[in-house]
Design a protein around this motif. Sequence first.
Motif, PDB file in Angstrom:
ATOM      1  N   ARG A 107      48.954  57.678  77.634  1.00 13.40           N
ATOM      2  CA  ARG A 107      48.047  58.749  77.198  1.00 13.40           C
ATOM      3  C   ARG A 107      46.885  58.589  78.360  1.00 13.40           C
ATOM      4  O   ARG A 107      46.192  57.668  78.366  1.00 13.40           O
ATOM      5  N   GLU A 112      47.985  65.574  81.411  1.00 16.56           N
ATOM      6  CA  GLU A 112      49.170  64.976  81.603  1.00 16.56           C
ATOM      7  C   GLU A 112      49.208  64.956  83.154  1.00 16.56           C
ATOM      8  O   GLU A 112      50.109  64.053  83.755  1.00 16.56           O
ATOM      9  N   THR A 120      43.846  55.341  81.999  1.00 10.54           N
ATOM     10  CA  THR A 120      45.242  55.751  81.342  1.00 10.54           C
ATOM     11  C   THR A 120      45.679  54.346  80.481  1.00 10.54           C
ATOM     12  O   THR A 120      45.564  53.368  80.831  1.00 10.54           O
TER      13      THR A 120
END
Length: 500
Positions: A107, A112, A120
């Motif tokens: 995530r 993305e 991250t």
Amino acid sequence: MPVAEPDCIRRILPCFWSKRRAFGKQECTASFPASKLPFTCRRASVPRLNMDMWLLVLLFVQLCFCSGYEGSGQYGYGDDEDWYSRRYKGTPWCAPIKVKHGDVSCRTPRGEHYRNVMGTRCKIRCKQGYEAQSSEVVCMASKHWSSNYACREIRCAKLDMPANGGYKCSDGSYFNSRCEFFCSPGFSLKGQKTATCQYSKVWSAGVPTCVDIDPPKIKCPNLKDKWAEPGKLTARVTWDTPEGVDTADGILTDVILKGKPSKSNFPEGLHKMSYTVFDRAGNKGSCRFTVRVRVRRCSSLFPPDNGYMKCDSDGDNYGANCEFKCTGGYELQGSAARVCQYGLTWSGTDTTCSPMNINVGVRTAAALLDQFYEKRRLLIISAPTAANHNYRFQMTNLQHAQCGLDLRHVTVIELVGTYPAQIGRIRHRLLPPGLALQLRLLLQIPQRSFQMVLVDKQGMDKQRYPFPITAAELFTTIDTFPPRKDEMLLQQEAGQTCQS
């Protein structure tokens, strides 16, 4: 100005998109001629424009449809890290995570297409039988992940080796490995036979123990069969002491014998013996054997009627000697002694006791007395007449004690009257007057008065009675004679007694 259909514009955009770096140097139509335009584009009413107009149109399309912007979620350049670095110069970048034996889900804080940027967070999930060194890692400013994220195979602690035993495992100490325990010969497993490495890194069962429950082995001698020696009822039996064998550690206690030890004399019959041995664990091993002693025996002998039998040893065993004697008034016929021989037969001939054949026709009183030597005692009763009061009283008294007289081997001789009218009698046999007179003279018995003379088996004058006596007094005197003691033992063994 007529405008091309939107679908046509969308279809020709790739041409310009792929030629973005060559923009202004060549015409799009050169690489995408009108003949290859979609059918709808060719049908569309498109004005004929010069080159300058086309350049404006292309620039407008690029600005409107092809340009991305920060935060839009669009990443037109894919995984081109060089382009990313040039556009976002100075932004940290962690290496992509590749997990063997597992998977990862990340995530990112900026969308993305900003994969593996600083901040991250990635969660690591491992397959069954594996565990992650860290369940979650974070991309740090140093362009490294916060910790190691590899999936390692789950492994239990190494099993201890059971004393006097061991184990075999299908896959060492790793997850789902199945270990089977075993014990050395002579030991038995106590506990779970198998253990499996579980997901919790704990074995499904503890290490069992190997217990020595097998008894030691010991082998006894075979049956010992011995014959007794001549004249004996026992035999000397020998054997080697057996040794025990332990199936476990081989450590044994002393061998314990129940029964007589080797080299002992055993009597006739069966003798049960046993040996016992213990190992260090207290297990007992034992064995049994039998010692048999046999005695060679002749057929049984019995004392003759009116006689005695005295045997040494056991009376009928090999080497036994039996002697025979007759009671007073009886003479021995046959062998006076017999021996049991190796062939289990008796030596000599059968023994009998026949009544004494008293010869009253002898010429002298000495010859008459010799017939009773070592056979009978004599009680000689002398009276001047048959009417003598003492004589009659004494004879009446003795008639009721005839059993006692026979038991003591006493023969009564009567001398009644005076010569030449005197009469001598031994029970129902009469003595010649001359022989009766010689007897009085030899023993110095008076003719004219009452008198009794007691003579023993050796012909000795033991006692004289001038007056009558009771049978009890007479028997008491006879029982004090030394030979009489042996006679009493023989009669007691033979069961010879008087009821009164």
